[in-house]
Design a protein around this motif. Structure first.
Motif, PDB file in Angstrom:
ATOM      1  N   GLY A 265     -27.458  81.653 -67.669  1.00 19.66           N
ATOM      2  CA  GLY A 265     -27.810  82.089 -69.010  1.00 19.66           C
ATOM      3  C   GLY A 265     -27.134  83.393 -69.384  1.00 19.66           C
ATOM      4  O   GLY A 265     -26.648  84.132 -68.520  1.00 19.66           O
ATOM      5  N   HIS A 266     -27.113  83.677 -70.689  1.00 21.31           N
ATOM      6  CA  HIS A 266     -26.505  84.907 -71.198  1.00 21.31           C
ATOM      7  C   HIS A 266     -27.380  85.462 -72.319  1.00 21.31           C
ATOM      8  O   HIS A 266     -26.962  85.584 -73.460  1.00 21.31           O
ATOM      9  N   ASP A 267     -28.605  85.794 -71.964  1.00 24.90           N
ATOM     10  CA  ASP A 267     -29.520  86.318 -72.957  1.00 24.90           C
ATOM     11  C   ASP A 267     -30.482  87.296 -72.283  1.00 24.90           C
ATOM     12  O   ASP A 267     -30.351  87.605 -71.087  1.00 24.90           O
ATOM     13  N   MET A 268     -31.451  87.783 -73.048  1.00 27.39           N
ATOM     14  CA  MET A 268     -32.402  88.748 -72.510  1.00 27.39           C
ATOM     15  C   MET A 268     -33.209  88.157 -71.358  1.00 27.39           C
ATOM     16  O   MET A 268     -33.534  88.860 -70.397  1.00 27.39           O
ATOM     17  N   ARG A 269     -33.508  86.870 -71.434  1.00 27.09           N
ATOM     18  CA  ARG A 269     -34.269  86.223 -70.356  1.00 27.09           C
ATOM     19  C   ARG A 269     -33.471  86.234 -69.058  1.00 27.09           C
ATOM     20  O   ARG A 269     -34.016  86.506 -67.985  1.00 27.09           O
ATOM     21  N   ALA A 270     -32.169  85.954 -69.152  1.00 25.87           N
ATOM     22  CA  ALA A 270     -31.334  85.967 -67.954  1.00 25.87           C
ATOM     23  C   ALA A 270     -31.244  87.370 -67.374  1.00 25.87           C
ATOM     24  O   ALA A 270     -31.314  87.555 -66.148  1.00 25.87           O
ATOM     25  N   ALA A 271     -31.103  88.372 -68.248  1.00 25.20           N
ATOM     26  CA  ALA A 271     -31.015  89.749 -67.766  1.00 25.20           C
ATOM     27  C   ALA A 271     -32.315  90.186 -67.104  1.00 25.20           C
ATOM     28  O   ALA A 271     -32.316  90.843 -66.058  1.00 25.20           O
ATOM     29  N   ALA A 272     -33.448  89.807 -67.702  1.00 26.16           N
ATOM     30  CA  ALA A 272     -34.739  90.162 -67.114  1.00 26.16           C
ATOM     31  C   ALA A 272     -34.946  89.452 -65.781  1.00 26.16           C
ATOM     32  O   ALA A 272     -35.445  90.043 -64.815  1.00 26.16           O
ATOM     33  N   ALA A 273     -34.553  88.171 -65.716  1.00 22.86           N
ATOM     34  CA  ALA A 273     -34.677  87.431 -64.461  1.00 22.86           C
ATOM     35  C   ALA A 273     -33.800  88.052 -63.384  1.00 22.86           C
ATOM     36  O   ALA A 273     -34.187  88.138 -62.210  1.00 22.86           O
ATOM     37  N   MET A 274     -32.606  88.483 -63.770  1.00 19.82           N
ATOM     38  CA  MET A 274     -31.722  89.154 -62.820  1.00 19.82           C
ATOM     39  C   MET A 274     -32.378  90.402 -62.256  1.00 19.82           C
ATOM     40  O   MET A 274     -32.361  90.651 -61.042  1.00 19.82           O
ATOM     41  N   ALA A 275     -32.992  91.206 -63.133  1.00 15.37           N
ATOM     42  CA  ALA A 275     -33.629  92.441 -62.679  1.00 15.37           C
ATOM     43  C   ALA A 275     -34.788  92.148 -61.729  1.00 15.37           C
ATOM     44  O   ALA A 275     -34.942  92.814 -60.692  1.00 15.37           O
ATOM     45  N   GLN A 276     -35.602  91.132 -62.047  1.00 10.67           N
ATOM     46  CA  GLN A 276     -36.724  90.778 -61.176  1.00 10.67           C
ATOM     47  C   GLN A 276     -36.236  90.263 -59.824  1.00 10.67           C
ATOM     48  O   GLN A 276     -36.749  90.653 -58.767  1.00 10.67           O
ATOM     49  N   THR A 277     -35.235  89.394 -59.871  1.00 15.82           N
ATOM     50  CA  THR A 277     -34.728  88.817 -58.627  1.00 15.82           C
ATOM     51  C   THR A 277     -34.123  89.892 -57.737  1.00 15.82           C
ATOM     52  O   THR A 277     -34.369  89.926 -56.518  1.00 15.82           O
ATOM     53  N   ARG A 278     -33.337  90.780 -58.314  1.00 15.53           N
ATOM     54  CA  ARG A 278     -32.707  91.836 -57.526  1.00 15.53           C
ATOM     55  C   ARG A 278     -33.744  92.763 -56.909  1.00 15.53           C
ATOM     56  O   ARG A 278     -33.622  93.182 -55.750  1.00 15.53           O
ATOM     57  N   SER A 279     -34.796  93.078 -57.674  1.00 13.95           N
ATOM     58  CA  SER A 279     -35.835  93.974 -57.150  1.00 13.95           C
ATOM     59  C   SER A 279     -36.556  93.356 -55.964  1.00 13.95           C
ATOM     60  O   SER A 279     -36.798  94.022 -54.947  1.00 13.95           O
ATOM     61  N   MET A 280     -36.901  92.077 -56.079  1.00 13.73           N
ATOM     62  CA  MET A 280     -37.591  91.426 -54.968  1.00 13.73           C
ATOM     63  C   MET A 280     -36.687  91.283 -53.757  1.00 13.73           C
ATOM     64  O   MET A 280     -37.107  91.492 -52.612  1.00 13.73           O
ATOM     65  N   LEU A 281     -35.426  90.979 -54.003  1.00 20.73           N
ATOM     66  CA  LEU A 281     -34.517  90.804 -52.890  1.00 20.73           C
ATOM     67  C   LEU A 281     -34.231  92.133 -52.197  1.00 20.73           C
ATOM     68  O   LEU A 281     -34.053  92.171 -50.972  1.00 20.73           O
ATOM     69  N   ARG A 282     -34.201  93.233 -52.956  1.00 15.93           N
ATOM     70  CA  ARG A 282     -33.987  94.543 -52.350  1.00 15.93           C
ATOM     71  C   ARG A 282     -35.060  94.807 -51.288  1.00 15.93           C
ATOM     72  O   ARG A 282     -34.767  95.314 -50.205  1.00 15.93           O
ATOM     73  N   ALA A 283     -36.311  94.454 -51.589  1.00 14.85           N
ATOM     74  CA  ALA A 283     -37.385  94.653 -50.615  1.00 14.85           C
ATOM     75  C   ALA A 283     -37.207  93.759 -49.393  1.00 14.85           C
ATOM     76  O   ALA A 283     -37.453  94.181 -48.255  1.00 14.85           O
ATOM     77  N   LEU A 284     -36.741  92.517 -49.612  1.00 14.47           N
ATOM     78  CA  LEU A 284     -36.576  91.595 -48.491  1.00 14.47           C
ATOM     79  C   LEU A 284     -35.363  91.931 -47.629  1.00 14.47           C
ATOM     80  O   LEU A 284     -35.300  91.539 -46.460  1.00 14.47           O
ATOM     81  N   LEU A 285     -34.400  92.660 -48.172  1.00  8.17           N
ATOM     82  CA  LEU A 285     -33.191  92.976 -47.412  1.00  8.17           C
ATOM     83  C   LEU A 285     -33.480  93.828 -46.183  1.00  8.17           C
ATOM     84  O   LEU A 285     -32.738  93.776 -45.195  1.00  8.17           O
ATOM     85  N   TYR A 286     -34.527  94.623 -46.241  1.00  7.00           N
ATOM     86  CA  TYR A 286     -34.782  95.570 -45.158  1.00  7.00           C
ATOM     87  C   TYR A 286     -35.272  94.900 -43.878  1.00  7.00           C
ATOM     88  O   TYR A 286     -35.348  95.533 -42.832  1.00  7.00           O
ATOM     89  N   ASP A 287     -35.620  93.624 -43.941  1.00  7.75           N
ATOM     90  CA  ASP A 287     -36.048  92.904 -42.738  1.00  7.75           C
ATOM     91  C   ASP A 287     -34.801  92.377 -42.032  1.00  7.75           C
ATOM     92  O   ASP A 287     -34.316  91.289 -42.317  1.00  7.75           O
ATOM     93  N   ARG A 288     -34.275  93.158 -41.107  1.00  2.56           N
ATOM     94  CA  ARG A 288     -33.022  92.792 -40.461  1.00  2.56           C
ATOM     95  C   ARG A 288     -33.205  91.728 -39.391  1.00  2.56           C
ATOM     96  O   ARG A 288     -32.224  91.183 -38.877  1.00  2.56           O
TER      97      ARG A 288
END
Length: 451
Positions: A265-288
């Protein structure tokens, strides 16, 4: 008239035929005039469509000049853009000059709006001049300027304010500009004002969208002993908020985790989903200790449970130290493969089972992949906007990108990713994200701060 005998009119059949021929000639002349008017109207509509397709302001201004020239058959054309005071020209776009004529004007200062050009600035009504040197406002031509006698000038307004003036000189047939020429150029100027405003609005919207998008993306942290660099480029279309994202973090034990992804997507929904996904994944990245595939699966389950988000692709990787270099562990969710540049070798893609995108099935298992990395290797993660082009398949774009990466592998990492973004084989209709990580010469070797 008194004192003059009226010529006798033919009578009978010959007179009737003569009158009929005269009326037919008049009708034919009217039909030709109507056909000419229809052609000019059709040409005007085509001209308006041509300039309205453009969105880049410099291209719009140049297209306005050449389109006006074509409409009236002018040899020369120019568009002068007024400065903020509205009294002088700050930009002057020309067309029709030959290479020799341009060479003759080399070193000559661009017009500021004096002479006949200035007359139109001070008096913005349409201006037709039969003999430029004889006009009261004429100030002459600079040395090397081609000879011009006839001129048609029309002001262009944007939101009721005069933006600039359109100047046309020398009809190709040698005749002066007439009222029909004036009318059609005035009509074009009206459409040009709207197109200019649309182009300026396009730039404002694109700049705002790009600024918003960049606020959602991280600044890479200090990744020593690794070197990291990233670049983001928005799509060329206005207000196309993208769903591309990247991230990288340094974990204990000289382990670097990285991710790149793309929300559909290329709209506000896609941008918001990107921000949510990145935030959750940032937390999961620390589990090495959890393999990348399991992290992606946990992310998929979490996204499914808390929100109805669009489908997304992602590639999650970790670079870990090994006895004789480094090891890359990665798993993908429908994303393009990483690109590996080993010292002294051509770039190669790490093709492997891609797995399903996020948001398709939470039960699907995504495999993990392992690849040894020699010291000094560079791993490039990117989104599909870098290689997709409407004119050919994605395989061709990926091959071109590999060539491009190989040719610029010697650059410092930030210059390297910038070169990929500047010269990419994609068509620009999708946003672009590039993340590159470079391993140090050997495990435990200190390196410079993140580039």
């Amino acid at each position: 008239m008194a004192g003059r005998e009226q010529e006798p009119q033919p009578s009978g059949i010959p007179g009737l035929r003569l009158r009929l021929d005269t009326e037919l000639d008049e009708i034919a002349e009217h039909l030709r005039a109507l056909a000419d008017a229809k052609d000019r109207l059709q040409n005007l509509l085509e001209a308006v469509l041509a300039i309205s397709r453009e969105t880049e302001l410099p291209v719009v201004l140049g297209r306005i000049v050449t389109t006006a020239m074509n409409l009236v058959g002018a040899r020369y054309g120019a568009l002068g853009v007024l400065d903020d005071s509205g009294e002088y020209l700050e930009e002057f776009i020309t067309a029709g000059l030959s290479e020799q004529e341009r060479a003759g004007l080399a070193g000559v200062e661009l017009p500021r709006g004096r002479g006949v050009l200035g007359h139109l600035i001070r008096h913005p009504e349409p201006l037709r001049v039969v003999d430029i040197p004889s006009h009261p406002a004429s100030a002459g031509f600079p040395p090397g300027h081609p000879g011009m006698r006839t001129l048609l000038g029309v002001a262009i307004t944007v939101r009721g304010v005069i933006y600039g003036d359109l100047y046309l000189a020398e009809r190709q047939d040698g005749r002066p500009f007439d009222r029909d020429d004036e009318d059609i150029v005035v009509s074009l100027a009206g459409a040009a004002g709207i197109t200019i405003e649309n182009a300026r609005l396009f730039h404002r919207i694109r700049d705002s969208a790009e600024h918003f998008q960049r606020l959602l993306l991280p600044t890479l942290p200090d990744l020593r002993p690794f070197t990291g660099a990233a670049v983001y480029r928005p799509a060329t279309a206005p207000a196309r908020l993208g769903g591309d994202w990247y991230d990288a973090v340094l974990l204990p034990g000289d382990v670097c985790a990285a991710v790149i992804g793309d929300v559909v997507g290329h709209d506000m929904r896609a941008a918001a989903a990107m921000a949510q996904t990145r935030s959750m994944l940032r937390a999961l990245l620390y589990d090495r200790l959890t393999p990348p595939s399991a992290v992606l699966r946990q992310l998929d389950r979490t996204l499914h449970a808390i929100a109805d988000l669009p489908v997304a692709t992602a590639c999650l990787a970790r670079i870990e130290p090994a006895a004789d270099g480094w090891i890359l562990r990665w798993s993908t969710a429908g994303h393009l493969p990483p690109l590996l540049l080993s010292p002294g070798r051509r770039a190669q893609y790490l093709h492997a089972e891609p797995g399903l995108p996020l948001g398709v099935s939470i039960e699907h298992h995504r495999p993990d992949h392992i690849r040894p990395l020699p010291p000094g290797s560079t791993v490039v993660f990117f989104t599909d906007g870098l290689v997709e082009h409407f004119a050919h398949g994605i395989d061709e774009g990926m091959a071109d990108l590999a060539d491009l990466a190989t040719a610029h592998a010697h650059l410092p990492l930030q210059d390297f990713v910038k070169a990929l973004a500047d010269r990419h084989p994609g068509d620009g209709h999708d946003d672009i994200a590039v993340l590159a990580l470079r391993t140090p010469p050997r495990p435990g070797t200190p390196t410079a701060r993140t580039a």
